[in-house]
Design a protein around this motif. Structure first.
Motif, PDB file in Angstrom:
ATOM      1  N   ASN A  45       6.959  27.294  75.007  1.00 39.56           N
ATOM      2  CA  ASN A  45       6.154  28.035  75.979  1.00 39.56           C
ATOM      3  C   ASN A  45       6.717  29.550  75.881  1.00 39.56           C
ATOM      4  OD1 ASN A  45       4.995  26.191  78.170  1.00 39.56           O
ATOM      5  ND2 ASN A  45       6.538  24.943  77.152  1.00 39.56           N
ATOM      6  N   GLY A  46       7.440  29.857  74.723  1.00 38.03           N
ATOM      7  CA  GLY A  46       7.545  31.307  74.549  1.00 38.03           C
ATOM      8  C   GLY A  46       8.745  31.999  75.380  1.00 38.03           C
ATOM      9  N   ILE A  47       9.571  30.727  75.748  1.00 36.19           N
ATOM     10  CA  ILE A  47      10.682  31.307  76.415  1.00 36.19           C
ATOM     11  C   ILE A  47      12.055  31.457  75.551  1.00 36.19           C
ATOM     12  CG2 ILE A  47      12.631  30.557  78.274  1.00 36.19           C
ATOM     13  CD1 ILE A  47      10.229  28.789  79.547  1.00 36.19           C
ATOM     14  N   TYR A  48      12.682  32.778  75.609  1.00 34.89           N
ATOM     15  CA  TYR A  48      13.682  32.897  74.648  1.00 34.89           C
ATOM     16  C   TYR A  48      15.096  32.676  75.321  1.00 34.89           C
ATOM     17  CZ  TYR A  48      17.244  35.498  72.177  1.00 34.89           C
ATOM     18  OH  TYR A  48      18.558  36.018  71.366  1.00 34.89           O
ATOM     19  N   ILE A  49      16.005  31.595  74.841  1.00 37.16           N
ATOM     20  CA  ILE A  49      17.147  31.333  75.226  1.00 37.16           C
ATOM     21  C   ILE A  49      18.342  32.058  74.547  1.00 37.16           C
ATOM     22  CG2 ILE A  49      18.859  29.420  75.047  1.00 37.16           C
ATOM     23  CD1 ILE A  49      16.461  27.306  75.291  1.00 37.16           C
ATOM     24  N   GLU A  50      18.995  32.943  75.286  1.00 40.34           N
ATOM     25  CA  GLU A  50      20.127  33.386  74.762  1.00 40.34           C
ATOM     26  C   GLU A  50      21.224  32.677  74.287  1.00 40.34           C
ATOM     27  OE1 GLU A  50      20.990  36.415  77.781  1.00 40.34           O
ATOM     28  OE2 GLU A  50      18.990  37.130  78.110  1.00 40.34           O
TER      29      GLU A  50
END
Length: 328
Positions: free
Chosen positions: A282-287
């Motif tokens: 879903n294009g969510i970047y996890i730091e």
């Protein structure tokens, strides 16, 4: 038997509700903790139970004595260690103890014997003739606990007993408190905002926030109540991540605070890869992502939607409001 019984106890200061209809009971010989941020109502509750403040409404019984009708009986049967120091710094440890014993009209022979015994208990017998102003913070706390036990109370109130102490001294004091409870069978009620302190010492914990008790049980059961594991994910797209994760059937609870999404669930290791994959799709970047067993901080977050540290900051505003109300 019940040592303390509280029913719908409330305290208002000119419309500001500091303690809001709280109810609980404490068994004889129990170590009971009131855990919450500064300004949550812990000290106000302690002050009412020790008869220093009159409640606005509600009832409470300490050692079966009504706090409103039997104030003297309550005071004779309890010991108190205040949050703020109440020792006379210009007296020695022995003189502070002796003065306290005279106030309670303890006979001289009994008084001398008890003072020696209690100073030995808290390892201050070699410093008994030293002025209190030469004592460290930890030594003063130990002396205050010894003084609070001189008249052999059935219940000991400890208001933030390790506040301001270094970790090593704090641990040392915890051992004394635990020893008092186990060897002497004294019922102890303590207030704290240290999670580790409540976890280590208390048989049961009441988490208090904004004057209300939001959860009450043993530490283990409180942690179990929010789910088996905790996953904490840092992401700049936390709201989008939160919306996606809350649709999963295996998620027990999910919340957003600061830059993190906190998830309560069973078998975190089984689902963490799934979370990462779906976030990527879903294009969510996890730091960053971490997994741990629930702590009391997680319990507080679960029931309030805020961390203890966040609540501590807002509590300062409520304390200032209460102080202004009291001045008026």
């Amino acid at each position: 038997m019940v040592a303390i019984e509280v029913g719908h106890l409330t305290k208002e200061f000119n419309g500001f509700v500091a303690v809001d209809h709280i109810s609980f009971s404490i068994k004889n010989g129990e170590v009971f903790g009131l855990l919450g941020p500064n300004g949550a109502g812990k000290t106000t509750t302690m002050s009412m139970l020790s008869t220093m403040l009159k409640p606005t409404s509600g009832k409470a019984f300490v050692n079966s004595f009504d706090i409103l009708k039997k104030e003297d009986d309550v005071r004779k049967s309890i010991g108190i260690v205040f949050q703020d120091q109440s020792l006379d710094e210009e007296l020695t440890a022995y003189e502070n103890m002796d003065f306290h014993g005279r106030l309670y009209r303890i006979p001289k022979s009994t008084r001398e014997k008890k003072i020696t015994e209690l100073l030995k208990l808290v390892e201050l017998e070699d410093k008994k003739d030293n002025l209190v102003k030469t004592y460290s913070g930890g030594m003063r706390r130990r002396l205050e606990i010894a003084r609070g036990l001189l008249h052999e109370p059935k219940i000991l109130f400890l208001d933030e007993p390790t506040l301001g102490l270094d970790p090593q001294t704090r641990n040392h004091l915890w051992n004394y408190i635990d020893k008092l409870n186990k060897e002497k069978g004294i019922t102890i009620i303590l207030t704290t905002h240290y999670m580790e302190e409540a976890d280590k010492l208390c048989d049961r914990i009441a988490i208090i926030d904004k004057g209300k008790i939001i959860a009450l049980d043993t530490s283990d059961r409180l942690k179990e109540s929010i789910g088996g594991d905790v996953i904490e994910i840092r992401s700049s797209e936390k709201e989008k991540l939160h919306t996606m994760i809350k649709t999963f059937s295996w998620v027990k609870h999910v919340d957003v605070h600061n830059d993190s999404v906190t998830i309560n669930l069973q078998n975190a290791e089984k689902h963490v890869a799934e979370i990462v994959n779906i976030a990527s799709e879903n294009g969510i970047y996890i730091e960053s992502i971490s997994i741990h067993k629930p702590t009391l901080e997680d319990v507080f977050l679960h029931y309030t939607g805020r961390t203890m540290r966040e609540e501590e900051a807002s509590s300062k505003d409520r304390m200032r409001m209460m102080q202004r109300s009291m001045r008026r």
